[in-house]
Design a protein around this motif. Structure first.
Motif, PDB file in Angstrom:
ATOM      1  N   ASP A   1       0.828  -1.207   0.000  1.00 49.43           N
ATOM      2  CA  ASP A   1       0.000   0.000   0.000  1.00 49.43           C
ATOM      3  C   ASP A   1       0.865   1.260   0.000  1.00 49.43           C
TER       4      ASP A   1
ATOM      5  N   ARG B   1      -5.564   0.150  -4.259  1.00 43.91           N
ATOM      6  CA  ARG B   1      -5.381   0.578  -2.864  1.00 43.91           C
ATOM      7  C   ARG B   1      -6.630   0.288  -2.029  1.00 43.91           C
TER       8      ARG B   1
ATOM      9  N   SER C   1       0.757   4.030  -2.889  1.00 44.93           N
ATOM     10  CA  SER C   1       0.532   5.446  -2.572  1.00 44.93           C
ATOM     11  C   SER C   1       1.538   6.323  -3.316  1.00 44.93           C
TER      12      SER C   1
END
Length: 354
Positions: A77, A282, A81
């Motif tokens: 994650d 995500r 990002s």
């Protein structure tokens, strides 16, 4: 019925054995803290105890699995990002790059920054946790992507070396969680049908789903055709294709270097679709992490319950055991005294003189 001296002796011997055995059992419980020390003490209860211990051991392993999966997903994650941030920066550069106030020299400057972002995306695609690559599917010890041929700026392209296999871990007795995101999901998107848009210059950009590169494990690629016709099958003025974000950004970089405004405009659509895909990825990771946290809490509660059941089934009541030892010692002492009296008598004690 006459009771012989032999029968007295046998009964006393059995009473001694029973009392000593009871005292030994109580002393063993006191020293071990357990009321059941071997299956022969209580076969049914021992079966329950073993069941509780197996459940606790399994839950402990589930918690370890979850911890490892959390680390894998959280690191994934974090990388995704950063991918979002990089793609958003490219979007900003593309918007400013097609602005009428930006000339060819300005677009070359933008191309230099996009080249740096492309390298950042490539580095993110190779993210590892320990010695395992996060985005290689089940091929976790193989680099997710590799630059094939010449440098990307000289016509090379990035190939996916992993696979699309999803690796799962057991998190309780009935559930599994997928811990990985393959490179074909994390760094690419696919099209089901051909899309067409009209560019600001009046030309058309057609986005056509195609087979992935023969030397790559990417399942699909996207061809971008620019033509004067709204028909996707019309003769192309320009044609490019990509199967991952690095190749896509490489095309954008080349378009800026060549001052190709049509191609810059045409690549805006794939960039926006890439951002949508990363956001979806995500969200998927976030849902898995939330489920893992809930499962951790449930497993903790289950372990507490199983530990309580285990304690109730196997732990000795020390106060009661101490009392039992005291009672056994008193009973044994009384047995010794009474047996001494009985054993000291002879036949002459039962004879009477008339």
């Amino acid at each position: 019925m006459r009771i012989s001296s032999f029968m007295y002796i046998e009964m006393m011997k059995k009473s001694f054995q029973d009392s000593v055995s009871q005292l030994f059992d109580s002393q063993e419980q006191l020293s071990s803290g357990l009321k059941i020390n071997r299956p022969s003490d209580d076969i049914s209860a021992m079966g329950q105890i073993l069941g509780y211990k197996v459940d606790i051991a399994n839950t402990t392993q589930y918690q370890k699995n979850i911890s490892a999966a959390q680390s894998f997903l959280q690191t994934s994650d974090t990388s995704m990002s950063s991918v979002v941030e990089n793609l958003q920066r490219i979007q900003e550069l593309m918007v400013s790059g097609v602005n009428g106030s930006t000339d060819a020299a300005g677009r070359q400057n933008i191309a230099a920054e996009i080249a740096t972002i492309k390298e950042s995306l490539y580095s993110l695609s190779l993210t590892r946790l320990g010695n395992r690559y996060l985005f290689s599917g089940s091929q976790t010890y193989t680099a997710s992507f590799a630059l094939t041929g010449a440098a990307a700026s000289a016509g090379g392209f990035y190939t996916y070396q992993g696979d699309s296999t999803q690796t799962s871990v057991n998190v309780n007795s009935t559930a599994q969680v997928i811990e990985n995101i393959s490179g074909s999901d994390a760094f690419a998107f696919s099209l089901d049908t051909t899309l067409s848009i009209r560019l600001t210059t009046g030309r058309f950009a057609h986005y056509i789903p195609t087979a992935g590169p023969s030397n790559s494990n990417m399942p699909s690629a996207i061809a971008v055709n620019i033509s004067n016709s709204s028909s996707p099958t019309a003769v192309s003025l320009e044609q490019v294709s990509f199967s991952n974000y690095m190749d896509m950004v490489n095309i954008i970089e080349t378009a800026f270097n060549k001052d190709d405004v049509d191609m810059i405009n045409a690549m805006m659509k794939p960039l926006l679709m890439s951002l949508d895909k990363v956001v979806t990825v995500r969200a998927t990771i976030g849902a898995r992490l939330n489920f893992l946290q809930q499962t951790i809490n449930n497993n903790d509660n289950n372990n507490v319950d199983q530990s309580t059941y285990l304690s109730n089934a196997q732990d000795a009541d020390i106060a009661k055991v101490a009392t039992d030892i005291s009672k056994s010692e008193v009973a044994l002492q009384a047995l010794r005294q009474s047996s001494a009296q009985v054993m000291s008598q002879t036949l002459f004690d039962f004879l009477s003189i008339r």
